[in-house]
Design a protein around this motif. Structure first.
Motif, mmCIF file in Angstrom:
data_model
loop_
_atom_site.group_PDB
_atom_site.id
_atom_site.type_symbol
_atom_site.label_atom_id
_atom_site.label_comp_id
_atom_site.label_asym_id
_atom_site.label_seq_id
_atom_site.Cartn_x
_atom_site.Cartn_y
_atom_site.Cartn_z
ATOM 1 N N LEU A 26 3.879 -0.535 5.536
ATOM 2 C CA LEU A 26 2.625 -0.129 6.182
ATOM 3 C C LEU A 26 2.840 0.129 7.672
ATOM 4 O O LEU A 26 2.306 1.091 8.232
ATOM 5 C CB LEU A 26 1.567 -1.221 5.991
ATOM 6 N N VAL A 27 3.620 -0.736 8.311
ATOM 7 C CA VAL A 27 3.950 -0.516 9.719
ATOM 8 C C VAL A 27 4.736 0.788 9.863
ATOM 9 O O VAL A 27 4.548 1.542 10.831
ATOM 10 C CB VAL A 27 4.757 -1.707 10.277
ATOM 11 N N TRP A 39 2.898 8.161 3.958
ATOM 12 C CA TRP A 39 1.991 7.566 2.969
ATOM 13 C C TRP A 39 2.504 7.773 1.551
ATOM 14 O O TRP A 39 2.431 6.868 0.710
ATOM 15 C CB TRP A 39 0.584 8.161 3.097
ATOM 16 N N MET A 40 3.025 8.947 1.255
ATOM 17 C CA MET A 40 3.559 9.201 -0.085
ATOM 18 C C MET A 40 4.718 8.271 -0.401
ATOM 19 O O MET A 40 4.815 7.714 -1.505
ATOM 20 C CB MET A 40 3.976 10.665 -0.213
ATOM 21 N N VAL A 43 3.379 4.616 -0.975
ATOM 22 C CA VAL A 43 2.797 4.428 -2.310
ATOM 23 C C VAL A 43 3.902 4.349 -3.359
ATOM 24 O O VAL A 43 3.872 3.491 -4.260
ATOM 25 C CB VAL A 43 1.809 5.561 -2.627
ATOM 26 N N MET A 44 4.885 5.211 -3.251
ATOM 27 C CA MET A 44 5.988 5.230 -4.213
ATOM 28 C C MET A 44 6.761 3.909 -4.197
ATOM 29 O O MET A 44 7.013 3.307 -5.250
ATOM 30 C CB MET A 44 6.926 6.386 -3.878
ATOM 31 N N LEU A 45 7.114 3.422 -3.011
ATOM 32 C CA LEU A 45 7.875 2.182 -2.911
ATOM 33 C C LEU A 45 7.048 0.979 -3.354
ATOM 34 O O LEU A 45 7.562 0.074 -4.020
ATOM 35 C CB LEU A 45 8.371 1.989 -1.476
ATOM 36 N N SER A 46 5.776 0.966 -2.992
ATOM 37 C CA SER A 46 4.917 -0.162 -3.358
ATOM 38 C C SER A 46 4.724 -0.246 -4.870
ATOM 39 O O SER A 46 4.804 -1.341 -5.460
ATOM 40 C CB SER A 46 3.555 -0.036 -2.667
ATOM 41 N N GLY A 226 10.477 7.884 5.782
ATOM 42 C CA GLY A 226 10.817 9.290 5.596
ATOM 43 C C GLY A 226 11.073 10.054 6.878
ATOM 44 O O GLY A 226 11.151 11.283 6.845
ATOM 45 N N GLN A 227 11.253 9.365 8.001
ATOM 46 C CA GLN A 227 11.374 10.053 9.297
ATOM 47 C C GLN A 227 12.809 10.091 9.836
ATOM 48 O O GLN A 227 13.040 10.594 10.940
ATOM 49 C CB GLN A 227 10.486 9.353 10.336
#
Length: 544
Positions: A26-27, A39-40, A43-46, A226-227
């Motif tokens: 989230l951080v 965000w994508m 959600v995928m990892l969570s 993802g950065q």
């Protein structure tokens, strides 16, 4: 058969570590310049972690569920192999997926053969054969080495938990295994800090060394989910487009994108999975032991390959990281009375509640690591610098798009970019800790982009005194010397950092682009001088 269960210490460790991993994600969304992508990935990892945690609430495990999951792994392995032949995925990512999936698929194939289900065994075998062919075509030798490491792990665990007459001193094997893990970690740290110790052109240690700069800059938040690609290019390799999409080490990649808190959580997840596998090896039932061997190959291979490749985590295949962990946690649910360590049943009343203490204390290890980080001396400056780089990264990379902006320097000269928050935080960081490398390097980079050469020289010279081995510091300081007409100083700085003349020509183009004739000419002369120096002394070769 009575319901099986995972030891409470393992269960609680997986839950606590997973919560820390998800919170750090989230951080990572907050820190990301591209929030939609972040965000994508979050959600995928969570969802992948939640899926792997299903065995924690299972009370009646059945081997048929494992078999079905193994068959699904075989199908997925075949699809991954097919994606390579169709050119849909790069070879290193396919290899990473197959290291995880192949052993589990073979476990499913063995289950079919043992039960005489040959009608299903043939297509499953063909799918796995296609996967093996793809792995051969991928030409990733490290993937085969990782599978070999997984096989060695399975053999060692089988021997360790075999008949007592075959193993006189089990504690010696445990200590040797622990020493091996610490040794590998120590070797990785040594190579990352001193990449020049490796000769022969293997560039992984150089990449690790460069990526550690990002961990220094973003220790608490990470660069964002993802950065990695653009942050590496913009602030380490000083390139206008993505140069590398991963750091080539799974654990370093997690730390770079989710900060040290994310790394603590991820290590806790891996440790809990390994402990669940260890517990499963204590079961006398043949089916459980067979599956434990296949899971050991998958788990060991996945994280052995992760030492030199982060393709799973950095791609959309990231959920596969949690597949062997889920298998390892499911195995103990197939029976009761399992032992966490051979010869020691932690649930026995005569131990005085040792199992209860472990269940309460073990899950606190990642939390304790986080608490230690947050109370470390100098944490105030560390936090301020971290917030400053996040402010700069979000401001710049949320706007920067190539070729709309040909290079990041042009954006930094634009009125559209507001770096006031970042600049204020960098100055506050230096007021707290005047020797903060991150603040000096980033302020020097901004000043250089804006043509404030003397200010850039002061900050970059200070950064060079503190961290002379950092690639971007040497490249930018050499550039400052070059545009100021100090050609010899520029060449000396560049040579010491193994600068690539072809990449420096991009910087010369920038000065031509903005009409800075004298600076462009000075850069051109310095680059030619560097080329002559490299020809005269081939020992100074450009880093990969």
């Amino acid at each position: 058969m009575m319901a099986g269960r995972l030891h409470p210490a393992i269960r609680n460790l997986y839950l606590t570590s997973g919560a820390l991993f998800v919170l750090s994600g989230l951080v990572g969304v907050w820190a990301a310049a591209d929030r939609d992508l972040a965000w994508m990935r979050f959600v995928m990892l969570s969802l992948a972690w939640l899926g792997s945690a299903v065995p924690l609430v299972v009370r009646h495990g059945r081997s048929g569920v494992l078999a079905l999951a193994g068959l699904m792994a075989a199908v997925a392995a075949g699809l991954a192999g097919g994606s390579l032949f169709l050119g849909l995925l790069p070879g290193e990512n396919v290899a990473a997926a197959l290291v995880t999936l192949l052993p589990l698929g073979l476990g499913g194939l063995q289950w079919l053969i043992q039960r005489g289900q040959l009608g299903w065994a043939w297509p499953t075998g063909l799918s796995l054969a296609a996967a093996v062919a793809a792995l051969a075509v991928a030409q990733e030798r490290s993937a085969w080495i990782a599978l070999g490491a997984g096989l060695c792990l399975a053999a060692l665990l089988s021997w360790r938990h075999g008949p007592a007459r075959l193993l006189r001193w089990p504690w010696a094997v445990d200590l040797a295994g622990l020493a091996g893990i610490l040794g590998v970690a120590g070797l990785w740290v040594g190579l990352s800090l001193r990449p020049e110790l490796i000769a022969g052109g293997w560039n992984r240690p150089v990449i690790w060394h460069d990526a550690l700069i990002l961990l220094q800059d973003y220790p608490l938040t990470g660069v964002g989910l993802g950065q990695t690609a653009m942050v590496l290019s913009s602030y380490v390799y000083l390139f206008h487009v993505p140069f590398l999409y991963q750091t080539y080490n799974l654990f370093l990649q997690v730390a770079v994108e989710q900060g040290l808190p994310g790394l603590f959580g991820f290590v806790g997840l891996v440790a809990a999975g390994a402990a669940g596998l260890w517990q499963a090896y204590g079961h006398p039932r043949r089916t459980v032991r067979h599956w434990a061997n296949w899971v050991a190959v998958s788990l060991g291979g996945t994280f052995a390959f992760g030492l030199v490749n982060a393709g799973l985590y950095s791609s959309w295949l990231a959920p596969l990281l949690f597949v062997p962990l889920g298998f390892a946690l499911w195995l103990p649910a197939l029976a009761t009375g399992l032992k966490l360590t051979a010869g020691l049943d932690l649930d026995r009343p005569e131990l005085g509640g040792l199992g209860g203490y472990l269940a309460a204390l073990v899950p606190l290890i990642p939390v304790a690591a986080l608490a230690l980080l947050l109370t470390w001396p100098g944490i105030e400056a560390l936090l301020e610098a971290n917030l400053a780089v996040v402010a700069q990264t979000r401001a710049e990379l949320s706007l920067y798009r190539w070729p709309q902006w040909p290079i990041q320097d042009e954006l930094r000269r634009s009125d559209r970019l507001d770096l006031r928050e970042a600049l204020a935080r960098y100055q506050k960081t230096l007021a707290i800790a005047p020797t903060n490398v991150t603040a000096h390097r980033r302020l020097g980079q901004i000043a250089l982009s804006r043509g404030q050469y003397e200010l850039a020289r002061r900050h970059l010279a200070a950064a060079f005194q503190l961290a002379p081995d950092q690639r971007p510091v040497r490249q930018m300081l050499g550039e400052v010397y070059a545009v100021l007409g100090q050609e010899e100083a520029a060449v000396n700085i560049w040579q010491g950092g193994n600068a690539d003349p072809h990449k420096l020509e991009l910087r010369q183009w920038w000065y031509s682009h903005i009409g800075a004739g004298p600076e462009s000419q000075s850069m051109d002369q310095a680059i030619h001088a560097l080329k002559r120096a490299l020809q005269a002394n081939p020992a100074f070769r450009a880093r990969p």
